[in-house]
Structures are given as C-alpha cells and as structure tokens.
Write an enzyme that holds these catalytic residues in place. Structure first.
Site, mmCIF file in Angstrom:
data_model
loop_
_atom_site.group_PDB
_atom_site.id
_atom_site.type_symbol
_atom_site.label_atom_id
_atom_site.label_comp_id
_atom_site.label_asym_id
_atom_site.label_seq_id
_atom_site.Cartn_x
_atom_site.Cartn_y
_atom_site.Cartn_z
ATOM 1 C CD GLU A 241 -4.927 3.486 -2.446
ATOM 2 O OE1 GLU A 241 -5.719 4.367 -2.088
ATOM 3 O OE2 GLU A 241 -3.763 3.727 -2.827
ATOM 4 C CE LYS B 14 -1.747 7.011 -3.453
ATOM 5 N NZ LYS B 14 -2.280 6.117 -2.401
ATOM 6 C CG ASP C 98 -9.748 4.186 0.615
ATOM 7 O OD1 ASP C 98 -9.236 4.852 1.532
ATOM 8 O OD2 ASP C 98 -9.081 3.466 -0.158
ATOM 9 C CG ASP D 98 -1.692 1.265 1.430
ATOM 10 O OD1 ASP D 98 -1.653 2.132 0.536
ATOM 11 O OD2 ASP D 98 -2.370 1.403 2.474
#
Lengths: 609, 238
Positions: free
Chosen positions: A167, A69, A189, A8
């Site tokens: 994810e 990211k 999420d 992850d």
C-alpha cells in the site's frame, strides 16, 4: 491485452481504480461514492456487500462481517485478545479462521472475495467490459500467509491477481506520477487496521524501497475502540447497563465513536448520542479533541518506533528525507499529523485524497504490468527476514528483511543417517532468534534417494517473487532432477481448498445474483410506485374512472409482489403498472407541453387555478 | 551458492558461461539479450556479482555508477516488464532480477563487498570470531564483567547509573575502535585496487596479494566482533 484494474482491499473501505489517458481514476458507483465499505452481511435474501450491508451492522450484528482483513492469514490463537470486540462468531479449521454466518462458515479470503466481486461488478458496470485481471494492494508489513490469503481471495472472486503490491509503495507511485515527486521520501500509512512506514528513493522513474516497517494490528479501528470503551464504561456507571450483552448497541457505540473521531478532526468539540436499550433513554456526551487525544496518544506513539527502525534500516536520519507523505483515513487526525511532523521535522504532504491514493497507485502498477506505462518501475522489498529451522529450534536467516524482491537464496541439504529418505524443512519469517518467536510459514518434506549419510545433495531454492510471496523448488545436484514439493502452509488454505472455494463461489454467485436482482427490483418498484402516486396527485382529474381503478389495482399488485421473493414477478407487475398508467402519462405530458407552450407552470394548471 | 573462481583474470576477459541463445539457437553477441531474436538471456549462475553488474573486481566502487547500472539492469530484467511474455522468459526475468538484486545489495556496502571479494579470491572466509582480538582481550573481559554487574543492579539505583556511565564511555571507546578498523580496511582496499590495476604476475605481486588478503580477513573479522559487541551494548543500555 485485457484491462487490468487496481484494487485497494482495505480494512474499512475498498476501492477500484483504472488508468485512462495516463491518469489513474477511482471508479464511483451511481451515487458517485468511490468507497465500498468492506462489510458483508448475510441476510434472509442472501449475502450483500458494501453500503447496503453496512446498515445491517446494528440491525443484524452477528451476521454482518466487518474488518475481515484483520483475520487474513491468521489463526484463532493470533487474534484471541480481540475476539470479544467482534459480534460475529469465529472458529478455526486447519489453522485458518472461519467466520460463522447462519449455518455456514466462511474463511476470511471468501469474505474478502465477496468484497472483491462487488468491486469487479462496479468496474464492469462502469467500463462496460468484463474484468478478469487485477492488482491488489496489501499492507507492506503483511507476511507471506497474509499475502497468500489475499491472492486466494482474488482467485475465489474470479480474478487473476497479476500482482500483490504494498500500500505505501502504491501511494508513492500515485504521488510520483501526479505530483512529480522526486528524492528520498517517507510514506506514513495509517489505515483502518494496519500501520506501515516505507522509506523510498524516487529517481528517474525508479521507485526504490529502501526499508519498510509497520504493525499489521494498529489502525483507525483501535482508535475507535478506545473511544467506544469509554462510552461503554460510562453507560455502565450512569445507567447500570452492560452494553456487552447487546451486540446491536455495541455496534452503534462503535459507529458513533468512529463518527465522533472523524468530526474531531475538524472541530474541537462534538457530542456523541446513543439510544440505550431497555427503555433507559439516551446517553449523550460531549467529547473534546483534547480528550480524544489523551485517549489515543499511546496508539499514535506506537507508530513512531517502526518509523525509527525503518529509517535506521535505510541507513538514514530524518534530515535526509526530502518529503513525507500521509496515506490512510486515520492520518486526518491532527494528533497523527503533529507526531509525524515532529518526528520527521517536515510538514507532511496530503495533496492526494488519503482514502483514494492507494487505489490510484494500484491502477498505475496495473498499467505498468499491462505495458501502458513503461517509464516507471517499482523496486520493493520483503518486510521480514525469511529463514529455516535449524538445530536447537533456532532460525537460520536466508533472506534478510528489506532485501529487494525478487530475491532468492539457495541451501544445500544432505542426510545424517544411512538410507535416510527424507529431510523435513520448516520455513519461518521474522526477526527473532528462536523458532517459537517467529512466524511459521510452511513445512515440507524433501525426498532423498536412500544412500549413505552425507552423499545425497539436494539444493533447495527459496525465491520471494515480486509479490513478496515465497516459492520453493528443489533439485537433486547428483542427478540434476527437479523435485516437486508439497509445501503445506501453516496458516493458509490448501490449494485444494482454494479450488473448492472457487467452485462454491460460482454457486454463490447465482444466489448472490438472485439476491441482488431482488433488491434492485424492489428499489425500482418503490420508485415507480412513488412516481405513480405523484402523477395521480397531479392528474387524477384528467383521466376517467376506469383508468383510475386499473391504476390502483396495478399499484396494489406491485406492492404485493414487492414483499414477495421473486424479482421476475415484481418486474412483471411493474410492466403491468406501466401499461395501466400509459394514458395518464400521455395526458400529463400533453398538459405539461401545453403549459410549457403557454409559459405556465404545471402546478398552476393542475392545482385547478 | 556460487562457484568460486580463483582466477585473477579481469572480469571483462571472462568468457560468458553461455554461448547460444536458448530461444533461436543463434550465437549470442549481446550481453543480456540475444542480438537476433531480442529474447532476454539468463544471467549465468556462475557469474560473480562484479561481472554481473559490469564492474571490475575492485574494492573502491563509485556508488553513483553502481546505482545507475543497477537501475538500468532492473529496467531490463524486472518481471513487471515480462507480464505479456512467454513462461520461459518470465522465469529468466525472475532469476535474473533475483541475481541482480543480491549482487547490488552485496556490492553496495563496502564491508559486504570486501567480504564477498575475499570469498571469491581466497575461498570461504566468514569465520566467526568467538574470542576477542588479542589487543582488545583485557578490555572486553572487563566490559563483560561491568555488563553483568549492570544487569544485576536494581532499577534506578545509584550503582546502575554509575555503571551506565561507565558502559557508555566503553561504548564510545569501542565505536572509536571500530572506526579505526574501518579506516585501516579502507587503506587495504586502496592497496588491493592498486595492485590489481598494475596487473603484474611476478612472485612479488603474488606475495603482496596474499598479504593484503590476509590482513583484510583479519580486520574484517575483528571489526565484525567489535561491531557485535557495540550493538549488544547499545541494546542493553539503550
């Protein structure tokens, strides 16, 4: 088959997990920490990653990269609005953001690769084997460029990325496997920097994604920013200080805002304290949960639109859902939970640690690919429609959003002018009508034999693979010959550039290794010095003067080597010190043995009683 | 994208487009895998979606059966299960999965299924209607006027709320209209299936077939037209 790990790669934290005995497990470090902060710092001794790098956020803000990211697969223009929030310097080259660290610049995939390498090392140390294959997760709403950038990061880190998975779907795999969940579920999420909503159907081991939606620029970071802005404003009002001029203090504000937010998930009131620059003393402020909620209400509400769109695309209403699952650290906020519960009319699940569940799911997917798990299958979708530019700068859709992947579409191309030898094709992703409102993915030129207009027939296949990444191929229908295409990504590294970065990465690896060895040697030297100090206190009266002076000299030598740059010298001096303390250690051992035999405490013996 | 077959032969009788295993060259008796070497076989691009999923060319399909078949074939073809196989098998797995996914997506939705069947039976049909269906002409013209008045009206004005109410009632009428069209389509689907099940090759059957196809085509394009107007309306008045 070699082991495949699940990774992850998060905005704030990253984790690595693997499957053993049919159960996914997150790999901890020596201190039992499962999360590696996604932070990379350029120090005088080279690049460091994770927890030690986190310390540099306030010490060395301009050379410490976090939340990288957010920049994956992006151009500078895309992130113009938030540049001011980042203390490190960004430039652009070839449509790709570059981060300036000292004299060098790094692309976001290179920075991400450093985090991946840290995870790889961690897995190798834990499992005692070399790790070369991985499944890496990305937000479901990531576009093609962002996915490709993640894959590039893996390659630069020396990993064969067997699959990029979404994810929320990874989280559903973990829930499906460990909580035996079935039926129609929604996975909400909210991570450090991105928001995803996915609606899935879980039936007999098949995990079919019905629809997904999200916002790749909405997460915990944005919540922290709201709080930080308040602090900065108040500090300016109360102390006449513009903290924007102090990058180190801005980082401290950001981190304190994050901590206050986290505390307010359990408490109703907390106090934020910040040291101010220029001897202005301290800023201290009480923050209540109510205040936090009014600051962040708008952000939480922004997640609801995508939820409704996803439900609509799935052809469902909230009453059709059997379960709702929460993923991502930001879902610990009571305000988020209340909104989710109100929207879906169900109490959401959070049995599995929201920080770890995505990595666990990635490990399950890794095991499916490795052939270990054969009864589960994930059928995911492409989050955005794919199309090409047509006359009038309009996008013509070829593969619609929420189509199950792999998905392909074929399109026939011909010429309009006699003897025309090429057709330019512009590939786009998005839901809007006009080209300019969608994301440009890539361009390429189709080679066409010089023939009268309309005669050539070139069939182009657009294929979105199981990673959600586009592959394009072309075939001349008249001759049957396939054509290799030089597809130029609009916002990505070229193949050559990735190759070069892989090469550089090995070179850096040597530097990194040196830096790490130095840090480790220093830490151990520190430990051995402290232990010797302690031993001397306990037993200096038990050995002769000669021993003592030799020990003192060796300790000074270790101390001196420790401030040097060579880990080998430190190790050598440590070995000398060990020799010098040999006799002392023996004597202490004897004494403690004797003490044990006489059932006395060592402290009683050595304190001279 | 695919070849149009105009044959009315049932899909079960259609010869498979391949006859030899790409790998061991033996004659393939299995449907998706070679019976001798157990290698996955490419699903022919000439296969229509009904055949691909093992269903006859009918407009009423049991959703549950369709889903079961889709899951079964997904387990057979998905690239996840070909990670350790040869490059050739991986390519076949990718192609078959992509074909299966589009086939399922098309057949799952009754309207898309009907449009696809029309395409197979009578050639490309997706004619895009630019003018309203005759019986809706007046109504649509009036609606367009109300819409432009509404867009011109000031925010939160009285005119705006009056017009909004008017548009809302228009929307209800059109949605009702769409449901009626869908009911008519449903009847046509049943007629089509019944005719196919009888399997007659008489002139009368051929005439009947053409009539159903023609009516379906008209209904489908009218429905699309109305549906687009409704979603325009919905996004304007929210």
């Amino acid at each position: 088959m070699a082991r495949i790990v699940g990774i992850d790669l998060g905005t704030t934290n990253s984790l690595v997990a693997y499957m053993a005995d049919g159960r996914p497990r997150v790999i901890p470090d020596r201190h039992d920490r499962t999360m590696v902060p996604s932070v990379v710092a350029m120090t005088d001794n080279g690049l460091i990653v994770g927890d030690p790098a986190k310390e540099h956020l306030t010490r060395n803000p301009e050379r410490t990269v976090y939340s990288v990211k957010r920049f994956m697969g992006k151009s500078l223009e895309d992130v113009q609005g938030e540049l001011a929030y980042f203390p490190y310097h960004l430039t652009e080259q070839g449509g790709v953001i570059r981060i300036k660290l000292g004299e060098k610049t790094y692309s976001p995939p290179q920075i991400s690769a450093m985090i991946l390498k840290e995870l790889k090392r961690r897995a190798e140390a834990h499992l005692g084997e070399s790790i070369t294959k991985a499944v890496i997760t990305v937000p479901a709403y990531f576009n093609d460029s962002q996915r490709q950038a993640t894959k590039d990061a893996g390659m630069i880190a020396g990993l064969d990325v067997l699959r990029i998975i979404n994810e929320p779907t990874a989280a559903s795999l973990a829930y499906g496997l460990q909580q035996k969940m079935q039926g129609t579920i929604a996975v909400y999420d909210l991570g450090g920097g991105t928001f995803d909503i996915s609606i899935l159907k879980l039936k007999n081991g098949i995990f079919e994604v019905l629809a997904t939606n999200g916002d790749t620029h909405l997460g915990g970071d944005d919540f922290d920013r709201q709080i930080a802005n308040l602090f900065v404003k108040e500090i300016s009002e109360q102390h006449g200080l513009d903290l924007n001029a102090y990058p180190d203090h801005m980082q401290a504000v950001r981190l304190e805002a994050e901590r206050a937010k986290i505390r307010l998930s359990d408490e109703l009131k907390t106090t934020a304290i910040l040291d101010l620059p220029e001897s202005k003393g301290r800023y201290s402020r009480d923050l209540t949960r109510d205040q936090l909620e009014s600051l962040t209400m708008e952000l939480v509400e922004r997640t609801l639109g995508p939820c409704r769109l996803a439900l609509n695309d799935a052809g469902l209403t909230s009453s059709d859902l059997d379960e709702v699952v929460l993923v991502g650290g930001a879902t610990r906020m009571p305000l988020v939970r209340q909104h989710v519960e109100a929207l879906f009319g169900k109490q959401p699940h959070c049995e599995l640690n929201p920080d770890e569940v995505v990595a666990l799911g990635a490990a399950v997917q890794a095991d499916i690919l490795g052939g270990g798990t054969t009864d589960l299958l994930l059928l995911d979708v492409t989050p955005l429609s794919l199309g090409i530019e047509t006359m009038g700068a309009v996008m013509s859709s070829l593969i619609r959003r929420n189509t199950t992947i792999p998905a392909s579409a074929k399109e026939m191309f011909t010429t309009y002018v006699d003897g025309q030898t090429g057709v330019d094709i512009h590939i786009l992703q998005g839901e809007r009508e006009l080209v300019k409102d969608n994301r440009s993915l890539a361009r390429f030129r189709l080679k066409v034999p010089p023939l009268p207009a309309g005669v050539p027939r070139i069939e182009v296949t657009f294929l979105i693979d199981a990673n959600g990444i586009l592959n394009v191929s072309a075939r001349d229908v008249r001759t049957g010959a396939t054509q290799s295409l030089a597809v130029k990504p609009s916002y990505g590294l070229s193949d050559d550039e990735v190759e070069r970065m892989i090469g550089e990465s090995f070179k850096f690896a040597a530097d990194d290794l040196k830096a790490r060895q130095l840090i480790e040697a220093r830490t151990e030297a520190e430990a051995i010095l402290m232990a010797t100090e302690k031993a001397l206190k306990q037993g200096s009266h038990l050995v002769g003067e000669e021993d003592l002076s030799s020990i003192r000299a060796s300790m000074a030598a270790v101390e001196a080597a420790k401030s040097g740059e060579d880990h080998k010298t430190i190790r050598a001096k440590m070995a000398d010190l060990e020799k010098a303390t040999h006799h002392l250690a023996e004597v202490l051992m004897d004494t403690s043995l004797k003490a044990a035999l006489e059932n006395k405490k060592l402290s009683e013996l050595t304190s001279g009683k | 994208m695919y070849h149009h077959t105009h044959s009315t032969v049932g899909p079960r009788e259609l010869p498979m487009a391949r006859s030899m295993c790409w790998h061991c060259q033996s004659e393939v008796a299995g449907e998706y895998f070679c019976e001798r070497c157990v290698k996955v076989q490419p699903v022919s691009k000439d296969l229509d979606y009904f055949t691909c999923l093992g269903f006859p060319r009918r407009l009423t399909i049991d959703q549950h059966q369709l889903e079961t078949k889709f899951y079964e074939l997904s387990r057979a073809f998905h690239p996840d299960f070909y990670q350790n196989k040869s490059a050739a098998e991986q390519t076949i797995s990718l192609g078959n999965s992509a074909m299966l996914n589009i086939a399922y997506r098309t057949l799952r939705d009754p309207i898309e299924r009907a449009e696809y069947l029309l395409d197979l039976e009578a050639g490309s049909v997706k004619e895009i209607r630019n003018s309203p269906p005759a019986d809706l002409f007046e109504e649509i013209l009036e609606l367009q006027d109300t819409l432009s008045e509404y867009r011109a009206a000031g925010h939160a004005s009285e005119t705006e709320s009056t017009l909004r109410a008017k548009l809302q009632s228009e929307r209800n009428t059109l949605e009702q209209r769409q449901r009626e069209m869908e009911a008519t389509l449903q009847q046509l689907f049943v007629q089509w299936d019944t005719l196919q099940d009888r399997g007659e090759a008489t002139d009368q059957a051929r005439t009947e077939r053409d009539r159903i196809l023609k009516q379906m085509r008209e209904n489908l394009s009218n429905r699309t037209y109305v549906k687009n107007i409704v979603s325009d309306l919905a996004s304007t008045i929210g």
